[in-house]
Design a protein around this motif. Structure first.
Motif, mmCIF file in Angstrom:
data_model
loop_
_atom_site.group_PDB
_atom_site.id
_atom_site.type_symbol
_atom_site.label_atom_id
_atom_site.label_comp_id
_atom_site.label_asym_id
_atom_site.label_seq_id
_atom_site.Cartn_x
_atom_site.Cartn_y
_atom_site.Cartn_z
ATOM 1 N N THR A 177 0.825 -1.206 0.000
ATOM 2 C CA THR A 177 0.000 0.000 0.000
ATOM 3 C C THR A 177 0.857 1.254 0.000
ATOM 4 N N VAL A 178 1.831 1.294 0.903
ATOM 5 C CA VAL A 178 2.710 2.471 0.997
ATOM 6 C C VAL A 178 3.506 2.643 -0.285
ATOM 7 N N LEU A 179 4.007 1.542 -0.856
ATOM 8 C CA LEU A 179 4.811 1.626 -2.075
ATOM 9 C C LEU A 179 3.985 2.144 -3.245
ATOM 10 N N MET A 180 2.778 1.601 -3.432
ATOM 11 C CA MET A 180 1.926 2.047 -4.528
ATOM 12 C C MET A 180 1.568 3.526 -4.380
ATOM 13 N N GLU A 181 1.259 3.935 -3.169
ATOM 14 C CA GLU A 181 0.908 5.339 -2.949
ATOM 15 C C GLU A 181 2.107 6.248 -3.146
ATOM 16 N N PHE A 182 3.292 5.795 -2.751
ATOM 17 C CA PHE A 182 4.498 6.600 -2.925
ATOM 18 C C PHE A 182 4.833 6.769 -4.401
ATOM 19 N N ILE A 183 4.717 5.678 -5.171
ATOM 20 C CA ILE A 183 4.968 5.765 -6.611
ATOM 21 C C ILE A 183 3.978 6.714 -7.270
ATOM 22 N N THR A 184 2.707 6.607 -6.898
ATOM 23 C CA THR A 184 1.687 7.503 -7.458
ATOM 24 C C THR A 184 1.986 8.950 -7.103
ATOM 25 N N PHE A 185 2.435 9.178 -5.879
ATOM 26 C CA PHE A 185 2.810 10.529 -5.446
ATOM 27 C C PHE A 185 3.924 11.101 -6.322
ATOM 28 N N LEU A 186 4.958 10.295 -6.570
ATOM 29 C CA LEU A 186 6.088 10.765 -7.375
ATOM 30 C C LEU A 186 5.673 11.053 -8.818
ATOM 31 N N VAL A 187 4.784 10.228 -9.366
ATOM 32 C CA VAL A 187 4.351 10.427 -10.753
ATOM 33 C C VAL A 187 3.444 11.652 -10.871
ATOM 34 N N LEU A 188 2.622 11.896 -9.847
ATOM 35 C CA LEU A 188 1.672 13.011 -9.910
ATOM 36 C C LEU A 188 2.322 14.360 -9.637
ATOM 37 N N PHE A 189 3.412 14.374 -8.920
ATOM 38 C CA PHE A 189 3.980 15.648 -8.468
ATOM 39 C C PHE A 189 4.383 16.576 -9.624
ATOM 40 N N PRO A 190 5.133 16.120 -10.650
ATOM 41 C CA PRO A 190 5.537 17.048 -11.725
ATOM 42 C C PRO A 190 4.366 17.691 -12.471
ATOM 43 N N PRO A 191 3.375 16.915 -12.957
ATOM 44 C CA PRO A 191 2.280 17.593 -13.671
ATOM 45 C C PRO A 191 1.446 18.505 -12.774
ATOM 46 N N LEU A 192 1.241 18.109 -11.519
ATOM 47 C CA LEU A 192 0.482 18.971 -10.616
ATOM 48 C C LEU A 192 1.250 20.227 -10.282
ATOM 49 N N LEU A 193 2.559 20.124 -10.193
ATOM 50 C CA LEU A 193 3.379 21.310 -9.918
ATOM 51 C C LEU A 193 3.237 22.336 -11.037
ATOM 52 N N ALA A 211 -2.728 10.514 -4.271
ATOM 53 C CA ALA A 211 -2.066 9.213 -4.225
ATOM 54 C C ALA A 211 -2.794 8.264 -3.288
ATOM 55 N N VAL A 212 -3.145 8.752 -2.102
ATOM 56 C CA VAL A 212 -3.845 7.924 -1.126
ATOM 57 C C VAL A 212 -5.269 7.635 -1.593
ATOM 58 N N ALA A 213 -5.961 8.665 -2.079
ATOM 59 C CA ALA A 213 -7.355 8.491 -2.505
ATOM 60 C C ALA A 213 -7.459 7.583 -3.727
ATOM 61 N N ALA A 214 -6.489 7.655 -4.633
ATOM 62 C CA ALA A 214 -6.554 6.861 -5.866
ATOM 63 C C ALA A 214 -6.395 5.376 -5.567
ATOM 64 N N PHE A 215 -5.342 4.997 -4.859
ATOM 65 C CA PHE A 215 -5.126 3.574 -4.599
ATOM 66 C C PHE A 215 -6.229 2.992 -3.718
ATOM 67 N N ASN A 216 -6.778 3.830 -2.818
ATOM 68 C CA ASN A 216 -7.867 3.375 -1.957
ATOM 69 C C ASN A 216 -9.233 3.593 -2.588
#
Length: 492
Positions: A177-193, A211-216
């Motif tokens: 869970t933590v790994l999937m959310e962390f990867i999603t966080f890293l991928v989302l950060f550049p476009p959201l920035l 990241a948390v809402a998507a995986f859950n």
């Protein structure tokens, strides 16, 4: 919430390598002590009695979490409005977050402060991991011995059957869970920035929330109407993460096991084969349905280009069964699409996943039973394996109980809101499947509608099997007997 797991065969036993998902013989555990033990049962501490009824523990834990989150959301610090949030809004939001549904009744950005949003995010995470799983994790962390009955229900939730594996699988689930959310966080950060004009603090918070809402598979968004998901760089990673969340931890762990030990697909568990096959078929049919039925919808697309139409179709193919981030297009679809979305929401995702519904394995069993009956066959087989009758009975029982709840709730919503059956059925299916989409039937100004939908969301998260665990407890005259099912398909 809990699922029935059934052993498919002994063929997979050699390939499990420490993560065997099922075993071939029933498990019967008897407590020693005889009559003396029966006399001491009345003097058992409350904690011991609760652990003896893991279904009751799950419901009680969910209730405690609901009370805690509701009280925190009622604090003035949680709301941007003057005074505190009304009780029915706080209660509905707490249930919606803990059940990983995400139907909003107030604007996320305008109503809730960062503190309030953080409380909601914590509730989403705790609900996504699973009430029973999280309760067991607490006991593992505090080095308390897991009762056998507690481990069995945790095994139901995670898709493992060997009691000794439960702690290891719990660690894998949390780590995954933590790994999937962390990867999603890293991928989302550049476009959201880039979308946020390089506001680092806001981007970090939105990336974490998404990241948390998507995986859950929770439909709450930190950016008001969820408009960022219209951007491919944001929407596509969210859809992929949400799709992984719908597969369920048993499937994810089985795929990780297969990748690690280079196990070929033919040796995957029966639950994995059924879940993956059914999921891809449903996604493909949904994609085709939306493109054919809504391609010329002027209210939905207007003069939109092909990529925009494809993005919308992909969202419908993946998100309605699980997570409703972008709500802007839902009221614009045709009545036929609303009915179709009700169907796929009712089916839901994989067993032991963050999605709800009757689960795809249950739906597949019903379809196979129908086909077998029409062909005059006396037994049901899947991937050359026999499905026992009690598995089929469980699938029918789960479907009928869930259909009854959805129908009764839809009729009740019609009475209190005056909306059409299509709208109330859509809203109820969304609540039951924890999909998060809404047509506005859930209204902060209509208190009865919130309580009806909150009850449906709680039922969808807890599940009929956990309620059955809470009601029933198998005891013999002299001891406690816990039988673990032998068949290996996760149901409901």
């Amino acid at each position: 919430m809990s699922d029935h797991d059934f052993d498919e065969s002994e063929a997979n036993g050699d390939t499990s390598r420490g993560l065997s998902w099922w075993f071939s013989s029933g498990l019967s555990l008897r407590s020693a002590g005889g009559a003396g033990n029966r006399r001491s049962q009345h003097r058992e501490p409350l904690r011991e009695r609760m652990l003896a009824r893991p279904g009751t523990l799950t419901i009680s834990y969910f209730g405690l979490l609901t009370f805690t989150i509701t009280m925190l959301l009622l604090l003035p610090a949680s709301s941007r409005q003057e005074g505190s949030t009304s009780f029915h809004v706080a209660f509905f939001t707490a249930i919606s977050a803990l059940s990983t549904c995400g139907i909003p009744v107030v604007d996320m950005t305008e109503h809730w402060t960062i503190f309030g949003q953080a409380i909601i995010l914590i509730a989403i995470q705790m609900g996504g991991i699973g009430v029973m799983t999280f309760a067991s994790l607490i006991m593992v962390v505090t080095n308390q011995r897991l009762r056998v009955s507690q481990q069995l229900v945790t095994a139901h939730e995670l898709g493992t059957s060997k009691i000794g594996e439960t702690r290891g699988v719990l660690s894998i689930v949390l780590g995954t869970t933590v790994l999937m959310e962390f990867i999603t966080f890293l991928v989302l950060f550049p476009p959201l920035l880039k979308l946020n004009d390089f506001q680092w603090r806001r981007t970090a918070w939105e990336s974490l929330f998404y990241a948390v809402a998507a995986f859950n598979n929770t439909g709450f968004t930190p950016d008001a109407a969820g408009l960022h998901v219209d951007h491919w760089g944001v929407g596509l990673p969210i859809l992929i993460s949400a799709f992984c969340g719908t597969l369920g931890f048993p499937v994810i762990l089985d795929l990780l096991r297969s990748f690690r030990y280079r196990i070929r697909p033919r040796f995957w568990t029966l639950n994995t084969k059924i879940t993956l096959s059914a999921t891809f078929i449903i996604v493909g049919v949904s994609l085709a349905w939306f493109l054919l039925d809504e391609w010329n919808n002027p209210f939905l697309f207007g003069n939109a280009d092909v990529p925009t139409r494809l993005r919308g179709a992909l969202s419908v193919a993946v998100a309605p069964r699980t997570s409703g981030f972008d709500l802007s297009w839902v009221p614009q679809v045709s009545e036929t699409t609303k009915v179709y979305m009700c169907l796929i929401m009712f089916i839901g995702g994989g067993s032991s996943s963050t999605a709800g519904g009757i689960r795809v394995t249950t739906f597949v069993l019903l379809v196979m039973t129908m086909i077998s009956t029409f062909r005059g066959r006396g037994e049901v087989n899947a991937f050359h394996r026999h499905i026992p009758d009690r598995v089929l009975k469980t699938a029918v029982s789960v479907t009928m109980s869930c259909a009854t709840v959805v129908l009764v709730a839809s009729i009740a919503l019609m009475q209190v809101t005056g909306r059409s059956l299509t709208d109330t059925l859509f809203e109820t299916c969304s609540a039951f499947s924890l999909g998060g989409y809404t047509l506005g039937v859930a209204d902060a100004g209509n208190t009865p509608s919130l309580y009806i939908l909150a009850a449906v969301m709680a039922f969808g998260r807890i599940g009929p099997m956990t309620i059955a665990y809470a009601i029933n407890k198998t005891r013999s005259e002299d001891d406690t007997v816990i039988h673990y099912p032998q068949e290996a398909v996760s149901v409901g």
